[in-house]
Design a protein around this motif. Sequence first.
Motif, short mmCIF file in Angstrom:
data_model
loop_
_atom_site.label_atom_id
_atom_site.label_comp_id
_atom_site.label_asym_id
_atom_site.label_seq_id
_atom_site.Cartn_x
_atom_site.Cartn_y
_atom_site.Cartn_z
N THR A 231 0.95 4.61 -2.06
CA THR A 231 0.92 5.96 -1.52
C THR A 231 2.31 6.35 -0.99
O THR A 231 3.12 5.50 -0.67
N THR A 232 2.53 7.65 -0.91
CA THR A 232 3.76 8.16 -0.30
C THR A 232 3.44 9.03 0.91
O THR A 232 4.34 9.55 1.56
N GLY A 233 2.17 9.18 1.18
CA GLY A 233 1.69 10.00 2.30
C GLY A 233 0.22 9.74 2.49
O GLY A 233 -0.22 8.59 2.46
N SER A 234 -0.56 10.80 2.62
CA SER A 234 -2.00 10.62 2.86
C SER A 234 -2.83 10.64 1.59
O SER A 234 -3.99 10.23 1.60
N ARG B 258 0.71 11.71 -5.54
CA ARG B 258 0.75 11.00 -4.26
C ARG B 258 1.38 11.89 -3.17
O ARG B 258 0.93 11.89 -2.03
N ASN B 259 2.43 12.62 -3.52
CA ASN B 259 3.09 13.48 -2.55
C ASN B 259 2.23 14.66 -2.12
O ASN B 259 2.16 15.00 -0.93
N LYS C 299 0.81 -1.21 0.00
CA LYS C 299 0.00 0.00 0.00
C LYS C 299 0.85 1.27 0.00
O LYS C 299 0.43 2.29 -0.51
N THR C 300 2.03 1.21 0.57
CA THR C 300 2.90 2.38 0.64
C THR C 300 4.10 2.19 -0.28
O THR C 300 4.40 1.07 -0.71
N TRP C 301 4.82 3.29 -0.54
CA TRP C 301 6.00 3.21 -1.40
C TRP C 301 7.06 2.30 -0.78
O TRP C 301 7.68 1.50 -1.48
N LYS D 205 12.23 9.25 -6.50
CA LYS D 205 11.60 7.93 -6.44
C LYS D 205 11.63 7.25 -7.81
O LYS D 205 11.80 6.03 -7.91
N VAL D 206 11.45 8.04 -8.87
CA VAL D 206 11.62 7.48 -10.22
C VAL D 206 13.06 7.01 -10.40
O VAL D 206 13.32 5.90 -10.90
#
Length: 424
Positions: free
Chosen positions: A300-303, A209-210, A169-171, A239-240
């Motif tokens: 996701t990378t956050g909320s 996402r950020n 679910k997260t990065w 991240k890429v």
Amino acid sequence: MRLAVGAAAVVALALTGCSSTAADKPSQELTYWSMWKSDEPQQKVLAGAIADFEKERGVKVDVQWQGRNNLQKLVPALNTDNVPDLVDGPYVKMYPALVATEQALGLTEAYAAQVDGKTAAEQIPGKLLKTIDIKYANGQPWMLPYQIQSDAIWFNAAKHPELKTNPPKTWDEFIALLDRLKAQGQTPLAADGDIAGYNAAFFSTLLVRNSGPGALMKLASDKTGAAWDDPAVLDAAKKVEQLVKGGYLIKGYNASKWPAQQQKWANGEAALMFMGSWLPTESATYAAAGFEYGSFPFPTTGSADSMRADFSGFAVPKKAKNAKLAQEFAAFFLRKQYQDKWGVDAKVIPVRSDAATAPEMASVKTALDKVSTYHQQNDGVAFPGYNEKTFWAKDDELFLGKISAQDFVRQMKEAQIAYWKTQK
């Protein structure tokens, strides 16, 4: 967006074939330049609907199955008298080709037409219209959508059943999965690096996402380029870069020719692929025996956890000679019998929420229904020439490992300033 009652009734009668017999109607011909090619599943569904429309309305539809370059061919034709009555395509191509120059007709009649007891407008999910702006400033809609596109991380659920029940679910969880796959001797991620729009989806989605939906649009709209100094932008680029430098991408992705790597993924030579909701349709003919399509949302990378949702649909050029008939067919295709076939036979996502969908689309459809916020491809950025000549060109260098994340951000800032100086 609705006609007066009397006018709407006329359109409704025309669509249902109740106003008069076909023999009483004057001979009419509708010219349609389609984004689909002959023998594609989508083309076959549309061809059936066209045959029914011709029979019911007593008209002729001259359809040219031009493929995905239909709107590229339309642009020069707009300066001639050889303009089709109807075209279709995705938002990201439709906007620069027709809408930015206001050469698409307002589709008031199509939206007011009766389709299965409701107006066509009522058959389009209102929650998506809040995100996907397909209206001119005066409120006139310029597209009548018939399809929703989304995206996901795709995998073979028969080979990786654990991803059906417990997807990352997260990065950080996603990177951990890629590391596990590498440790098991598997290639984690396939990509056809020659498709710039596919490459750019990674950075675009990571920025959204950020910082949430609208972040890329805000970034691209900044004529000063200062928005590129936001740390969230560099984080997305890093991240890429992490995917590239981590060795997670399939060997040869940076020198491949579509659909070579997609084919390898479908044959089990890579575990995952980040791709649009059309992937099952495109890859079905060469997928490995027993392949079961599964997917999960981009991590996701956050909320922020919005889902991509785009429209493809019909538009009518202002110079169309049979605009009324074109709008009638556009609404006609929203009938449930065709939307069901669109979902089941073409294996894509129909715009009508009550339409049937194929099992291959179940995971994407469920994810779309669950979330409350959406973002478009490229976050809706479709300024003429911006994606192809500025953003995608620089992003390719990042995704193909030719420049660093820092270089990408710096060069994009300069390129964007230059782009906006050329725009009137």
